[in-house]
Design an enzyme around this catalytic site. Structure first.
Site, PDB file in Angstrom:
ATOM      1  CD  GLU A   1      -4.744   3.691  -1.201  1.00  0.00           C
ATOM      2  OE1 GLU A   1      -5.712   3.561  -1.978  1.00  0.00           O
ATOM      3  OE2 GLU A   1      -4.850   4.035  -0.024  1.00  0.00           O
TER       4      GLU A   1
ATOM      5  CG  ASN B   1      -5.526  10.940  -5.382  1.00  0.00           C
ATOM      6  OD1 ASN B   1      -5.061  11.467  -6.387  1.00  0.00           O
ATOM      7  ND2 ASN B   1      -6.209   9.829  -5.424  1.00  0.00           N
TER       8      ASN B   1
ATOM      9  CG  ASP C   1      -2.005   0.995   1.179  1.00  0.00           C
ATOM     10  OD1 ASP C   1      -3.089   0.632   0.678  1.00  0.00           O
ATOM     11  OD2 ASP C   1      -1.773   2.144   1.607  1.00  0.00           O
TER      12      ASP C   1
END
Lengths: 126, 239
Positions: free
Chosen positions: B159, B124, B116
């Site tokens: 992600e 983001n 991850d």
């Protein structure tokens, strides 16, 4: 005067539009009918009758993305008829169009063109 | 007109030779036979048919090959994540199922890694989706280039990445996890996000006995959360 031969495309058979007035004979789509010879018999018959009396130049224009073995045989038979027509000194040609996303279709077209004496134009369309 | 490349000679050419030789003999031995003309016509017809048959077969084989190629291309597309080029969830499942059945057959253990990107949501939200995409692509490429050729790498969702490492031990799993963490650590973002660097948290699990896939993936996922709790930018292995 012969009647124009029109067949709508189906999932397994190409659209056909043979126009005796303009001399343009079009086939477009995929060809894998369940009974290929049954499907092509009337088309072959039309072509034979038409060539026997055609005075104007004949142009067979094809855009066929998939052919089963039976369709390949029937196409070759049609090409032979056109080639014989051409060898009798009459104007005839074949235009083979293939899609740019299937560049290997060019090889198939070249294979068809081989051994034929009439003009066989291979065109890529986008 | 296009030029034609020569192709392999047909096996029928040999038959043609044989036919010619036979015809010559018939003509020699039965010079005056009125049927000779018919025989010659039939032989010509036979040869033309033979050639046609071979040509049909050649074209048909080519068409078949094209269809198979297109099928493969479509299959690959359906199994690939567009953004990163890694396998997608669907593509990965096929590899996972194959590996799980190999395990139940020959008992060969395999490793699973859930990876991850740390603070991805923050990247983001504060720098925009374009930078988020950059992070996903960069991490995907970095990780994949550090894996072995027979490992399967997928974007599992968001992600999160899931890697399958066949023929692993706990030690190799730990080594590879360490290598991946180090490879991503400190990768700097482009100029529009000054000071931003990337890191990942990795959770590993060595699958040694047949169990539901979902359960094994959950264990790797738990280990990844452990790595997050231990401060991120590191790895943890499930017992």
């Amino acid at each position: 005067m012969m009647e124009r031969l029109i067949r709508d495309a189906s999932k397994a058979s190409p659209a056909i539009d043979f126009d005796p007035v303009s001399g343009v004979l079009r086939m477009q789509g995929e060809s894998y009918p369940e009974n290929t010879f049954e499907f092509f018999r009337p088309i072959m018959a039309w072509l034979r009758d038409y060539l026997a009396q055609a005075a104007a130049p004949v142009s067979m224009e094809l855009e066929l993305s998939y052919l089963n073995t039976g369709s390949i045989k029937c196409l070759m038979d049609m090409f032979d008829l056109l080639d014989a027509h051409h060898q009798e000194g009459k104007a005839a040609r074949i235009v083979w169009r293939y899609h740019a996303n299937n560049p290997r279709a060019l090889e198939t077209a070249e294979e068809f063109a081989e051994d034929l004496s009439l003009p066989f134009l291979i065109e890529q369309h986008p | 007109m296009t030029e034609h490349k020569p192709h392999e000679p047909d096996p029928s050419r040999f038959e043609e030779k044989e036919l010619e030789q036979r015809l010559e003999r018939v003509f020699r031995e039965h010079e005056d036979n009125p049927l000779l003309e018919e025989i010659e016509w039939l032989a010509g017809k036979y040869l033309r048919l033979e050639r046609k048959l071979h040509k049909i077969t050649r074209i048909s084989d080519k068409v078949q090959a094209q269809v198979m190629e297109l099928n493969t291309r479509l299959g690959n597309l359906a199994a690939t994540d567009q953004l990163t080029g890694l396998l997608n969830r669907r593509g990965m499942y096929e590899h996972l199922e194959a590996e799980m059945s190999r395990l139940s057959r020959d008992g060969a253990p395999f490793g699973l890694m859930v990876i991850d990107i740390d603070y991805f949501k923050r990247i983001n939200d504060s720098h925009g989706h374009a930078l988020g995409d950059w992070a996903l692509q960069t991490v995907a490429q970095t990780l994949q280039s550090r894996c072995r050729s027979y490992d399967s790498c997928s974007r599992w969702g968001g992600e999160e990445f899931l890697f399958l490492l066949p023929g692993s031990s706990r030690d190799t799993l730990a080594q590879i996890a360490q290598k991946l963490v180090e490879a991503v650590r400190g990768i700097a973002a482009p100029a529009e996000a000054p000071g931003l660097t990337l890191s990942i948290s990795v959770g590993g699990y060595l699958c040694q006995a047949a169990e539901p896939l979902q359960q094994s993936i959950q264990k790797a996922d738990d280990a990844m959360y452990q790595a997050k709790q231990e401060g991120r930018d590191g790895y943890a292995l499930h017992e």
